[in-house]
Design an enzyme around this catalytic site. Sequence first.
Site, PDB file in Angstrom:
ATOM      1  CE  LYS A  86     -18.330  98.969 -14.721  1.00  0.00           C
ATOM      2  NZ  LYS A  86     -18.172 100.141 -15.317  1.00  0.00           N
ATOM      3  CG  ASN A  92     -19.480 104.560 -21.273  1.00  0.00           C
ATOM      4  OD1 ASN A  92     -20.546 104.345 -20.528  1.00  0.00           O
ATOM      5  ND2 ASN A  92     -19.549 103.813 -22.263  1.00  0.00           N
ATOM      6  N   GLY A  98     -23.307 113.936 -35.312  1.00  0.00           N
ATOM      7  CA  GLY A  98     -23.310 115.588 -35.901  1.00  0.00           C
ATOM      8  C   GLY A  98     -21.744 115.872 -36.382  1.00  0.00           C
ATOM      9  CE1 TYR A 146     -19.984  95.777 -15.712  1.00  0.00           C
ATOM     10  CE2 TYR A 146     -21.061  95.637 -13.723  1.00  0.00           C
ATOM     11  CZ  TYR A 146     -20.860  96.344 -14.897  1.00  0.00           C
ATOM     12  OH  TYR A 146     -21.504  97.390 -15.110  1.00  0.00           O
TER      13      TYR A 146
HETATM   14  N1  LIG Z   1     -26.696  99.260 -18.816  1.00  0.00           N
HETATM   15  C1  LIG Z   1     -26.780  99.031 -17.228  1.00  0.00           C
HETATM   16  O1  LIG Z   1     -27.766  98.914 -16.735  1.00  0.00           O
HETATM   17  C2  LIG Z   1     -25.383  99.589 -16.798  1.00  0.00           C
HETATM   18  C3  LIG Z   1     -25.510  99.383 -15.098  1.00  0.00           C
HETATM   19  C4  LIG Z   1     -24.339  99.688 -14.385  1.00  0.00           C
HETATM   20  C5  LIG Z   1     -23.346 100.191 -15.236  1.00  0.00           C
HETATM   21  N2  LIG Z   1     -23.275 100.228 -16.525  1.00  0.00           N
HETATM   22  C6  LIG Z   1     -21.970 100.730 -16.952  1.00  0.00           C
HETATM   23  O2  LIG Z   1     -22.381 101.842 -18.029  1.00  0.00           O
HETATM   24  C7  LIG Z   1     -21.327 101.781 -19.140  1.00  0.00           C
HETATM   25  C8  LIG Z   1     -22.063 101.538 -20.361  1.00  0.00           C
HETATM   26  O3  LIG Z   1     -23.114 100.434 -20.364  1.00  0.00           O
HETATM   27  P1  LIG Z   1     -23.692  99.805 -21.415  1.00  0.00           P
HETATM   28  O4  LIG Z   1     -25.046  99.242 -21.079  1.00  0.00           O
HETATM   29  O5  LIG Z   1     -23.932 101.071 -22.574  1.00  0.00           O
HETATM   30  O6  LIG Z   1     -22.602  98.839 -22.148  1.00  0.00           O
HETATM   31  P2  LIG Z   1     -22.549  98.395 -23.805  1.00  0.00           P
HETATM   32  O7  LIG Z   1     -22.231  96.930 -23.561  1.00  0.00           O
HETATM   33  O8  LIG Z   1     -24.126  98.672 -24.524  1.00  0.00           O
HETATM   34  O9  LIG Z   1     -21.691  99.369 -24.173  1.00  0.00           O
HETATM   35  C9  LIG Z   1     -20.234  99.271 -23.980  1.00  0.00           C
HETATM   36  C10 LIG Z   1     -19.376  99.841 -25.161  1.00  0.00           C
HETATM   37  O10 LIG Z   1     -17.760  99.554 -24.750  1.00  0.00           O
HETATM   38  C11 LIG Z   1     -17.371  99.342 -25.835  1.00  0.00           C
HETATM   39  N3  LIG Z   1     -16.119  98.471 -25.319  1.00  0.00           N
HETATM   40  C12 LIG Z   1     -16.215  97.021 -24.910  1.00  0.00           C
HETATM   41  N4  LIG Z   1     -14.779  96.951 -24.800  1.00  0.00           N
HETATM   42  C13 LIG Z   1     -14.129  98.028 -25.013  1.00  0.00           C
HETATM   43  C14 LIG Z   1     -12.369  97.956 -25.196  1.00  0.00           C
HETATM   44  N5  LIG Z   1     -11.728  96.857 -24.884  1.00  0.00           N
HETATM   45  N6  LIG Z   1     -12.137  99.166 -25.688  1.00  0.00           N
HETATM   46  C15 LIG Z   1     -12.808 100.084 -26.228  1.00  0.00           C
HETATM   47  N7  LIG Z   1     -14.402 100.063 -26.271  1.00  0.00           N
HETATM   48  C16 LIG Z   1     -14.568  98.890 -25.688  1.00  0.00           C
HETATM   49  C17 LIG Z   1     -18.202  98.414 -26.601  1.00  0.00           C
HETATM   50  O11 LIG Z   1     -17.886  98.233 -28.036  1.00  0.00           O
HETATM   51  C18 LIG Z   1     -19.482  99.080 -26.561  1.00  0.00           C
HETATM   52  O12 LIG Z   1     -19.700 100.291 -27.740  1.00  0.00           O
HETATM   53  C19 LIG Z   1     -20.266 100.813 -18.710  1.00  0.00           C
HETATM   54  O13 LIG Z   1     -19.165 100.911 -17.913  1.00  0.00           O
HETATM   55  C20 LIG Z   1     -21.391  99.788 -17.685  1.00  0.00           C
HETATM   56  O14 LIG Z   1     -20.472  98.902 -16.873  1.00  0.00           O
HETATM   57  C21 LIG Z   1     -24.453 100.118 -17.273  1.00  0.00           C
END
Ligand SMILES: NC(=O)c1ccc[n+]([C@@H]2O[C@H](COP(=O)([O-])OP(=O)(O)OC[C@H]3O[C@@H](n4cnc5c(N)ncnc54)[C@H](O)[C@@H]3O)[C@@H](O)[C@H]2O)c1
Length: 247
Positions: free
Chosen positions: A158, A88, A52, A154
């Site tokens: 975390k 994030n 938006g 990783y």
């Molecule tokens: N999906 C899960 O089950 C899960 C579980 C535990 C923790 N997390 C945490 O939640 C957060 C989001 O997870 P997600 O599943 O949406 O991840 P994802 O991989 O789908 O998205 C991550 C985003 O971060 C961006 N990114 C990666 N490296 C980057 C950099 N160097 N600079 C700027 N941007 C960068 C990517 O382009 C992407 O848009 C992360 O911190 C992840 O560790 C996710």
Amino acid sequence: MERTALSRIAVVTGAGQGIGAAVAEDLHTRGHRLALLDVDAEKAAATAARIGPRAAAFAADVRDPAAVRDALDAVRARFGTPEILVNNAARTVPRPVWEIELDEWDDVLATNLRSVFVLTRELAPAMRERGFGRIVNMASLAGQQGGLVAGAHYASSKAGILVLTKIFAKELAASGVTVNAIAPAATRTPVMDGMDPEQLRAAEAAIPVGRFGRPEEVAGLVGYLCGEDTGFITGATFDVNGGVFMR
Ligand SMILES: NC(=O)c1ccc[n+]([C@@H]2O[C@H](COP(=O)([O-])OP(=O)(O)OC[C@H]3O[C@@H](n4cnc5c(N)ncnc54)[C@H](O)[C@@H]3O)[C@@H](O)[C@H]2O)c1
């Protein structure tokens, strides 16, 4: 008494897709102005356009402190001083601990952990000065229990976020700035797209709630923590994991 919602300026890293995009959308719905930082400029732009009029994309690699500083200068020029920061962005790499090369270790730690240190030190001083700020750091079940899928680099990044959250929370507690962590697990985002469907089904069956989480379920908690009425919540870690880990 009815409370008027304030429109704050929020920076969300890794907001191009997945949980970050859902967080940006949730905060936008709550009336805030949104800076979506992502290394993938196209995805961030598409997400900002979808969310938006009060959302804008800023391309930055969170591993690069100079690029982060430039992007934050552009955010300040466009919106003003950020009062909300959601750290994030992350790189999720599945790899047995014995097979992790040092370069990959350094890269994952720079992306996931050093970025939290860099962005917080960039934005928190101005929050402290104005007496209000909300910082939410995206940790993971992996940082509590070791990774189910993701590698030791990783998981270590975390775990580092969990203690960094407490350190910044203590530093900033007296000045109206809260710092909290969320530890999600098993949330359905594009990060799972490349995984084996059979493995995904088995993983889903092992979740007590019986399904994967939705990004919006994490985003709703972030939105709440960034509200006006949460000034007494700081240094905490919130589990959003479908019951996979209970403590
Ligand atoms: N999906 C899960 O089950 C899960 C579980 C535990 C923790 N997390 C945490 O939640 C957060 C989001 O997870 P997600 O599943 O949406 O991840 P994802 O991989 O789908 O998205 C991550 C985003 O971060 C961006 N990114 C990666 N490296 C980057 C950099 N160097 N600079 C700027 N941007 C960068 C990517 O382009 C992407 O848009 C992360 O911190 C992840 O560790 C996710």
